[in-house]
Motif scaffolding. Sequence first.
Motif, PDB file in Angstrom:
ATOM      1  N   SER A 118      -8.322 -11.482  -4.317  1.00  0.00           N
ATOM      2  CA  SER A 118      -9.032 -12.266  -5.327  1.00  0.00           C
ATOM      3  C   SER A 118     -10.198 -12.977  -4.656  1.00  0.00           C
ATOM      4  O   SER A 118     -10.019 -13.629  -3.615  1.00  0.00           O
ATOM      5  N   ILE A 119     -11.400 -12.853  -5.243  1.00  0.00           N
ATOM      6  CA  ILE A 119     -12.606 -13.399  -4.630  1.00  0.00           C
ATOM      7  C   ILE A 119     -13.291 -14.362  -5.592  1.00  0.00           C
ATOM      8  O   ILE A 119     -13.509 -14.048  -6.763  1.00  0.00           O
ATOM      9  N   GLY A 120     -13.621 -15.556  -5.089  1.00  0.00           N
ATOM     10  CA  GLY A 120     -14.378 -16.525  -5.852  1.00  0.00           C
ATOM     11  C   GLY A 120     -13.575 -17.276  -6.896  1.00  0.00           C
ATOM     12  O   GLY A 120     -12.412 -16.962  -7.164  1.00  0.00           O
ATOM     13  N   SER A 121     -14.214 -18.277  -7.504  1.00  0.00           N
ATOM     14  CA  SER A 121     -13.541 -19.071  -8.539  1.00  0.00           C
ATOM     15  C   SER A 121     -13.305 -18.247  -9.796  1.00  0.00           C
ATOM     16  O   SER A 121     -12.445 -18.582 -10.616  1.00  0.00           O
ATOM     17  N   SER A 122     -14.061 -17.145  -9.954  1.00  0.00           N
ATOM     18  CA  SER A 122     -13.874 -16.272 -11.112  1.00  0.00           C
ATOM     19  C   SER A 122     -12.685 -15.335 -10.944  1.00  0.00           C
ATOM     20  O   SER A 122     -12.361 -14.582 -11.864  1.00  0.00           O
ATOM     21  N   LYS A 123     -12.054 -15.377  -9.759  1.00  0.00           N
ATOM     22  CA  LYS A 123     -10.856 -14.583  -9.470  1.00  0.00           C
ATOM     23  C   LYS A 123     -11.117 -13.081  -9.638  1.00  0.00           C
ATOM     24  O   LYS A 123     -10.280 -12.333 -10.144  1.00  0.00           O
ATOM     25  N   PHE A 124     -12.283 -12.637  -9.191  1.00  0.00           N
ATOM     26  CA  PHE A 124     -12.595 -11.213  -9.196  1.00  0.00           C
ATOM     27  C   PHE A 124     -11.622 -10.499  -8.265  1.00  0.00           C
ATOM     28  O   PHE A 124     -11.432 -10.902  -7.115  1.00  0.00           O
ATOM     29  N   SER A 125     -10.985  -9.431  -8.753  1.00  0.00           N
ATOM     30  CA  SER A 125      -9.909  -8.778  -7.996  1.00  0.00           C
ATOM     31  C   SER A 125     -10.213  -7.298  -7.811  1.00  0.00           C
ATOM     32  O   SER A 125      -9.718  -6.447  -8.554  1.00  0.00           O
ATOM     33  N   PRO A 126     -11.027  -6.968  -6.820  1.00  0.00           N
ATOM     34  CA  PRO A 126     -11.417  -5.569  -6.634  1.00  0.00           C
ATOM     35  C   PRO A 126     -10.489  -4.833  -5.672  1.00  0.00           C
ATOM     36  O   PRO A 126      -9.756  -5.435  -4.875  1.00  0.00           O
ATOM     37  N   TYR A 127     -10.524  -3.506  -5.743  1.00  0.00           N
ATOM     38  CA  TYR A 127      -9.987  -2.678  -4.663  1.00  0.00           C
ATOM     39  C   TYR A 127     -11.114  -2.430  -3.673  1.00  0.00           C
ATOM     40  O   TYR A 127     -12.244  -2.088  -4.058  1.00  0.00           O
ATOM     41  N   LEU A 128     -10.818  -2.611  -2.397  1.00  0.00           N
ATOM     42  CA  LEU A 128     -11.787  -2.368  -1.333  1.00  0.00           C
ATOM     43  C   LEU A 128     -11.219  -1.337  -0.361  1.00  0.00           C
ATOM     44  O   LEU A 128     -10.023  -1.347  -0.059  1.00  0.00           O
ATOM     45  N   VAL A 129     -12.085  -0.464   0.126  1.00  0.00           N
ATOM     46  CA  VAL A 129     -11.705   0.493   1.161  1.00  0.00           C
ATOM     47  C   VAL A 129     -11.465  -0.266   2.459  1.00  0.00           C
ATOM     48  O   VAL A 129     -12.293  -1.078   2.876  1.00  0.00           O
ATOM     49  N   ARG A 149      -4.618   5.637  -1.648  1.00  0.00           N
ATOM     50  CA  ARG A 149      -5.502   6.001  -2.749  1.00  0.00           C
ATOM     51  C   ARG A 149      -4.803   6.884  -3.776  1.00  0.00           C
ATOM     52  O   ARG A 149      -5.153   6.882  -4.951  1.00  0.00           O
ATOM     53  N   THR A 150      -3.818   7.650  -3.330  1.00  0.00           N
ATOM     54  CA  THR A 150      -3.114   8.536  -4.252  1.00  0.00           C
ATOM     55  C   THR A 150      -2.437   7.749  -5.369  1.00  0.00           C
ATOM     56  O   THR A 150      -2.142   8.296  -6.426  1.00  0.00           O
ATOM     57  N   SER A 151      -2.181   6.455  -5.142  1.00  0.00           N
ATOM     58  CA  SER A 151      -1.472   5.640  -6.134  1.00  0.00           C
ATOM     59  C   SER A 151      -2.387   5.081  -7.219  1.00  0.00           C
ATOM     60  O   SER A 151      -1.945   4.866  -8.348  1.00  0.00           O
ATOM     61  N   VAL A 152      -3.663   4.832  -6.873  1.00  0.00           N
ATOM     62  CA  VAL A 152      -4.508   4.084  -7.810  1.00  0.00           C
ATOM     63  C   VAL A 152      -5.830   4.762  -8.144  1.00  0.00           C
ATOM     64  O   VAL A 152      -6.475   4.374  -9.118  1.00  0.00           O
ATOM     65  N   ASP A 153      -6.247   5.751  -7.358  1.00  0.00           N
ATOM     66  CA  ASP A 153      -7.550   6.372  -7.575  1.00  0.00           C
ATOM     67  C   ASP A 153      -7.390   7.570  -8.499  1.00  0.00           C
ATOM     68  O   ASP A 153      -7.220   8.704  -8.056  1.00  0.00           O
ATOM     69  N   SER A 154      -7.468   7.325  -9.814  1.00  0.00           N
ATOM     70  CA  SER A 154      -7.240   8.405 -10.775  1.00  0.00           C
ATOM     71  C   SER A 154      -8.417   9.365 -10.866  1.00  0.00           C
ATOM     72  O   SER A 154      -8.289  10.455 -11.413  1.00  0.00           O
ATOM     73  N   VAL A 155      -9.589   8.970 -10.326  1.00  0.00           N
ATOM     74  CA  VAL A 155     -10.729   9.876 -10.305  1.00  0.00           C
ATOM     75  C   VAL A 155     -10.463  11.021  -9.329  1.00  0.00           C
ATOM     76  O   VAL A 155     -10.641  12.196  -9.647  1.00  0.00           O
ATOM     77  N   LEU A 156     -10.034  10.668  -8.127  1.00  0.00           N
ATOM     78  CA  LEU A 156      -9.803  11.679  -7.098  1.00  0.00           C
ATOM     79  C   LEU A 156      -8.383  12.224  -7.121  1.00  0.00           C
ATOM     80  O   LEU A 156      -8.139  13.383  -6.780  1.00  0.00           O
ATOM     81  N   PHE A 157      -7.429  11.395  -7.565  1.00  0.00           N
ATOM     82  CA  PHE A 157      -6.023  11.798  -7.572  1.00  0.00           C
ATOM     83  C   PHE A 157      -5.401  11.580  -8.954  1.00  0.00           C
ATOM     84  O   PHE A 157      -4.560  10.702  -9.128  1.00  0.00           O
ATOM     85  N   PRO A 158      -5.823  12.378  -9.957  1.00  0.00           N
ATOM     86  CA  PRO A 158      -5.174  12.274 -11.271  1.00  0.00           C
ATOM     87  C   PRO A 158      -3.701  12.642 -11.173  1.00  0.00           C
ATOM     88  O   PRO A 158      -3.280  13.380 -10.273  1.00  0.00           O
ATOM     89  N   LYS A 159      -2.906  12.101 -12.085  1.00  0.00           N
ATOM     90  CA  LYS A 159      -1.449  12.227 -11.990  1.00  0.00           C
ATOM     91  C   LYS A 159      -0.946  13.656 -12.176  1.00  0.00           C
ATOM     92  O   LYS A 159       0.194  13.944 -11.848  1.00  0.00           O
ATOM     93  N   ASN A 160      -1.783  14.555 -12.703  1.00  0.00           N
ATOM     94  CA  ASN A 160      -1.312  15.908 -12.958  1.00  0.00           C
ATOM     95  C   ASN A 160      -1.527  16.865 -11.790  1.00  0.00           C
ATOM     96  O   ASN A 160      -1.311  18.071 -11.922  1.00  0.00           O
ATOM     97  N   LEU A 161      -1.948  16.363 -10.638  1.00  0.00           N
ATOM     98  CA  LEU A 161      -2.152  17.234  -9.483  1.00  0.00           C
ATOM     99  C   LEU A 161      -0.823  17.730  -8.920  1.00  0.00           C
ATOM    100  O   LEU A 161       0.160  17.007  -8.906  1.00  0.00           O
ATOM    101  N   THR A 162      -0.832  18.965  -8.416  1.00  0.00           N
ATOM    102  CA  THR A 162       0.333  19.482  -7.709  1.00  0.00           C
ATOM    103  C   THR A 162       0.347  18.936  -6.289  1.00  0.00           C
ATOM    104  O   THR A 162      -0.646  18.375  -5.804  1.00  0.00           O
ATOM    105  N   ILE A 163       1.472  19.117  -5.600  1.00  0.00           N
ATOM    106  CA  ILE A 163       1.561  18.691  -4.209  1.00  0.00           C
ATOM    107  C   ILE A 163       0.482  19.370  -3.377  1.00  0.00           C
ATOM    108  O   ILE A 163      -0.172  18.745  -2.534  1.00  0.00           O
TER     109      ILE A 163
END
Length: 441
Positions: free
Chosen positions: A86-97, A16-30
């Motif tokens: 990718s899900i369905g013919s519409s190629k919906f591409s979600p992140y899932l926990v 999640r640290t790579s893609v969840d900018s709500v919980l892990f914005p890039k400006n966080l310290t270690i």
Amino acid sequence: MSITTIYGLRIELVPRTSVDSVLFPKNLTIEEIHQRIVDLSRARAFHLASASVAKSSQNTLNREPETLKPPISSSPLAILYLTKMSIGSSKFSPYLVVDTGVDDTWLQCEGCKSCFPVKGGSFSAQQSKSYHASSCDDPLCFDKSCFRNVCSYNWMYRDGGLLKGVLGTDSFTFNGGNSTGITFPTLAFGCAYESQNIIFGGYIGSENVISGVFGLGAGQRSILKQLETVTDLRFSYCLPSWTFPNGSSTFLRFGPDAQITGDDKRKVQTISLIPNMSRYYVNVTGISVDEKRLDIDPGLFKLKNDGSGGFAIDSGVGPTLLVPDAYSVLRAQMIRNFFRYAWHPIEGKETPYDLCFKAASSAGNIDVKIPSMTIHFQGGDLAVGSNSVFESIDGLLCLIFQPTEQLGPNLLGAFQQANNRFLFDVKKSTVSFVPETCNEK
């Protein structure tokens, strides 16, 4: 590619640290990243404790963990790894926990009410030509709650989260590092048209990328079970050491692709899973520090008849979580270990972890030995190197373990699983493990 020609399957696990900018914005310290991982882990453990003892301990359920801080909640969805497909013919591409503790896979669907925001929108069943609502006589329509012969989907989390919708099927395409991908045409999942109090361990905002849950338990609606001809009810993973600010991705491997090998120096060990459980519980008999067995009552790790306690392997948490009576023994031993170097626990400073040290100048040129650890299972021992016991955080050396609720469960976290391959075999009720350098595998 047809299912009969597939030799195993793999999907990518993304921290999640790579893609969840709500919980892990890039400006966080270690330190801030660690704090949020700790709070996510404790929130998840608190939910599991609440779920297992709801009928017997209302006082515990109503008490918030002292270290729980915003923006973390006690949601069961507050875990560390996501996957994308990718899900369905519409190629919906979600992140899932990715959750090994539940069977159901579900998505929030377009047209829902009381919904959480999803960046890019929710899944549109109407736009997917391959989507079908499941009928009431579908074997996976368990409670036969139906409307006009369409199977209703209802799921309630014990912390108040509620999902309502329909059970449906659609195609799922797993990329797994393969440019063409592998498509399965009819996987069942919950299509949620109402979601209440569904949170993912942080304040939900317009930047939220998570659309639902990918369930990897052992039940009938689990992807593991639905694709049994491919998965053979077995999966493996090898988690890299966490480097900050971004962790490395890895792969979940299923079926024949889920292999584990050792050599003369790396022995594969196999232990039993506790059968017929929704989580992957194991029997732990004790803990050693630098080969010294700690005086911990093994009963603190046992799964009780009421569902409390136990020791589960859970890659959804960061640090390993131990019940207070076990953690206090470990903590005291670590303090004794560093006392010889005139190192003392940091007092009066907010840190992500309960026990941190600052190197004392009086130690001089003394060669400081950072302790290693062994977790003793019934039938095998997991060696945990010193770099997976302590972490250097902003000039402090911190024990990356945490206490959890008295009623448990104890959870073996991702930090201590790092650089070991684990293989879970549900048919045999076993889990095997071996040391391995995990580098995006």
